[in-house]
Design a protein around this motif. Structure first.
Motif, mmCIF file in Angstrom:
data_model
loop_
_atom_site.group_PDB
_atom_site.id
_atom_site.type_symbol
_atom_site.label_atom_id
_atom_site.label_comp_id
_atom_site.label_asym_id
_atom_site.label_seq_id
_atom_site.Cartn_x
_atom_site.Cartn_y
_atom_site.Cartn_z
ATOM 1 N N ASN A 7 -0.958 -4.264 -5.922
ATOM 2 C CA ASN A 7 -1.142 -5.663 -5.538
ATOM 3 C C ASN A 7 -0.184 -6.560 -6.310
ATOM 4 O O ASN A 7 0.069 -6.345 -7.497
ATOM 5 C CB ASN A 7 -2.585 -6.108 -5.828
ATOM 6 N N VAL A 65 -5.628 2.992 -0.747
ATOM 7 C CA VAL A 65 -4.969 1.882 -0.045
ATOM 8 C C VAL A 65 -6.026 1.031 0.663
ATOM 9 O O VAL A 65 -7.188 1.429 0.776
ATOM 10 C CB VAL A 65 -3.923 2.386 0.979
ATOM 11 N N HIS A 66 -5.597 -0.105 1.148
ATOM 12 C CA HIS A 66 -6.554 -1.076 1.695
ATOM 13 C C HIS A 66 -7.125 -0.720 3.069
ATOM 14 O O HIS A 66 -8.156 -1.247 3.454
ATOM 15 C CB HIS A 66 -5.890 -2.448 1.785
ATOM 16 N N ASN A 124 0.860 -1.181 0.000
ATOM 17 C CA ASN A 124 0.000 0.000 0.000
ATOM 18 C C ASN A 124 0.890 1.221 0.000
ATOM 19 O O ASN A 124 1.706 1.400 0.910
ATOM 20 C CB ASN A 124 -0.911 -0.026 1.228
ATOM 21 N N HIS A 135 -4.796 -3.366 -8.485
ATOM 22 C CA HIS A 135 -5.030 -2.246 -7.563
ATOM 23 C C HIS A 135 -6.361 -2.526 -6.850
ATOM 24 O O HIS A 135 -7.245 -3.158 -7.421
ATOM 25 C CB HIS A 135 -5.215 -0.919 -8.304
ATOM 26 N N ALA A 168 -3.009 0.902 -3.805
ATOM 27 C CA ALA A 168 -2.460 -0.435 -3.532
ATOM 28 C C ALA A 168 -1.818 -0.965 -4.797
ATOM 29 O O ALA A 168 -2.437 -0.948 -5.865
ATOM 30 C CB ALA A 168 -3.576 -1.370 -3.080
#
Ligand SMILES: Cc1cc2nc3c(=O)[nH]c(=O)nc-3n(C[C@H](O)[C@H](O)[C@H](O)COP(=O)(O)O)c2cc1C
Ligand SMILES: [Fe+2]
Ligand SMILES: [Fe+2]
Length: 413
Positions: free
Chosen positions: A36, A175-176, A16, A231, A34
């Motif tokens: 990923n 972001v997560h 992130n 993402h 993010a």
């Protein structure tokens, strides 16, 4: 964070990122993004997407790999779904540190690896239908989905788990905030994700909407249990929800937008703003959902997102040096580039002597398939009659937008 398990022997190992940088050098990401990245552990190990060295992402990736006892040199395959550097910036270093790891991408992807990273070794091109058996019941297959978002784009599908590693498709900014799975996110965070999904789509993907629809059609042949984009959230319990959302988004520039109005305005000394207030009052009376953005005070990224979603678009901007107020001209150029088509549109603005903004406006509306109302321009400060006219036009336009029969059928999406 450490690596997060998606299912047996498949992990999220991404990062992130919070950064002062703009995404693609253009788009603000105050909520970060993010990047990923995923690992599949069969007898052979594959990593899908690398990060960019950005806000500590490369170190985070290495630490996440550490947490599941994987060193770079243990990785057999790097799968690059597309070559945009947000997912590949780390490739040169990984290739240097782990010289036997094979890099997998489409033929066009391989050409870009050479061009971007001057890597000539360990390059392997794949095409739709090709697969790699990683052993231990892990088998990955590739499907090309060109132009979602770059021409070389493919997705990676793990057959046993039914996980689709979809690249930028089905992604989002943001972001997560602790939860990587959609089924873990709280109700409070839903508006955050809704906004960041749409803004990501409008800013990054909307130009390629017809390719998105083709890709969705192509991918419908796969039995998908989970969608793991590059993402945003991993869609573990309800992958069909993000597919429907993306289908809906990709139809926004095909005359299927939401019954709402987006007003985007700019003013140097307030004359255009006076008319803005009448226009807003007119829309307000209709009760239709409305979003208002001022340029350049706000970043156009946000106005673009609301303009994309809404069936009605109102642009207010004065004349500046014989043309359109420059921040609005830039915004309208973005609308064109991002193919924000099929809107009902009203322009208003003040001028001092020659005018010129309207001429630019008309040029910038060419080939946009917009239903443009008669522009409302005025000399200096608007008269009472002009203000009344502005309010009336906006009210009528809002009513028309409200009455557009909705072509969006939630059952279909
Ligand atoms: C830097 C600048 C350039 C301008 N250029 C033109 C022009 O080329 N033609 C024109 O008709 N008016 C021009 N104007 C006048 C504005 O369009 C006019 O004052 C208008 O009322 C401004 O609207 P606003 O108060 O919403 O900023 C210019 C004004 C400024 C400050
Ligand atoms: Fe991309
Ligand atoms: Fe990306």
């Amino acid at each position: 964070m450490v690596a997060i398990k998606l299912t047996d022997d498949i992990y999220w190992v991404g990062a992130n990122v919070h950064t002062e940088d703009l995404f693609e050098g253009i788009w603000p990401i105050p909520n970060g993004v993010a990047l990923n990245s995923y690992v599949i552990k069969g007898e052979k190990i594959a990593i899908i997407e690398l990060v960019r060295e950005w806000g500590g992402a490369a170190l985070t990736l290495l630490k996440n790999l550490d947490s599941i006892s994987i060193k770079l040199s243990d990785i057999d395959y790097i799968i690059l779904n597309h070559l945009e550097p947000d997912h590949t910036g780390f490739t040169y270093l990984v290739n240097s540190l782990s010289p036997n790891t094979q890099i997998i991408s489409t033929q066009k992807g391989v050409e870009l690896v050479k061009a971007f990273y001057q890597i000539e070794n360990n390059l392997n091109a794949v095409k739709s239908g090709d697969s790699i058996d990683l052993g231990n019941k892990k088998k990955i297959e590739f499907v090309e989905i060109p132009n979602v978002h770059w021409p070389e784009t493919m997705v990676t599908y793990e057959k046993n788990s039914g996980i689709l590693f979809s690249g930028d498709a089905f992604g989002a900014f943001g972001v997560h905030q602790g939860c990587i799975f959609e089924d873990e996110t709280s109700d409070e965070s839903k508006p955050y994700w809704e906004e960041e999904m749409l803004r990501y789509y409008a800013n990054i993907i909307s130009t390629f909407s017809s390719n998105v629809l083709s890709a969705i059609k192509k991918l419908s042949e796969l039995k998908i249990n989970m969608i793991a984009p590059s993402h945003g959230l991993v869609w573990r319990s309800s992958p069909e929800v993000i597919v429907k959302k993306y289908k809906r988004f990709s139809n926004y520039n095909k005359d299927y937008a939401e019954p709402a109005i987006c007003v985007v305005w700019g003013s140097m000394y307030g004359n255009t703003e006076v008319m803005l207030n009448s226009v807003l009052r007119g829309i307000g009376k209709s009760g239709i959902p409305m979003k208002v953005h001022r340029l350049p005070n706000e970043d156009p990224s946000y106005a673009l997102s609301d303009a994309y979603k809404s069936a009605g678009l109102i642009i207010g901007a004065p004349t500046y040096e014989y043309g359109m107020f420059p921040p609005m001209k830039y915004f309208m150029e973005l609308l064109k580039k991002k193919r924000i088509l099929y809107k009902k549109v009203l322009y208003f603005g003040s001028y001092g002597w020659s005018g010129g903004a309207q001429k630019d406006f008309e040029k910038l509306t060419e080939n946009m398939h917009w239903d443009v109302l008669k522009p409302l321009t005025f000399n200096g400060y608007p008269t009472i009659e002009q203000l009344e006219k502005g309010e009336k036009m906006a009210m009528e336009m809002a009513q028309q937008v409200k009455d557009i029969p909705s072509k969006i059928n939630d059952e279909d999406y």
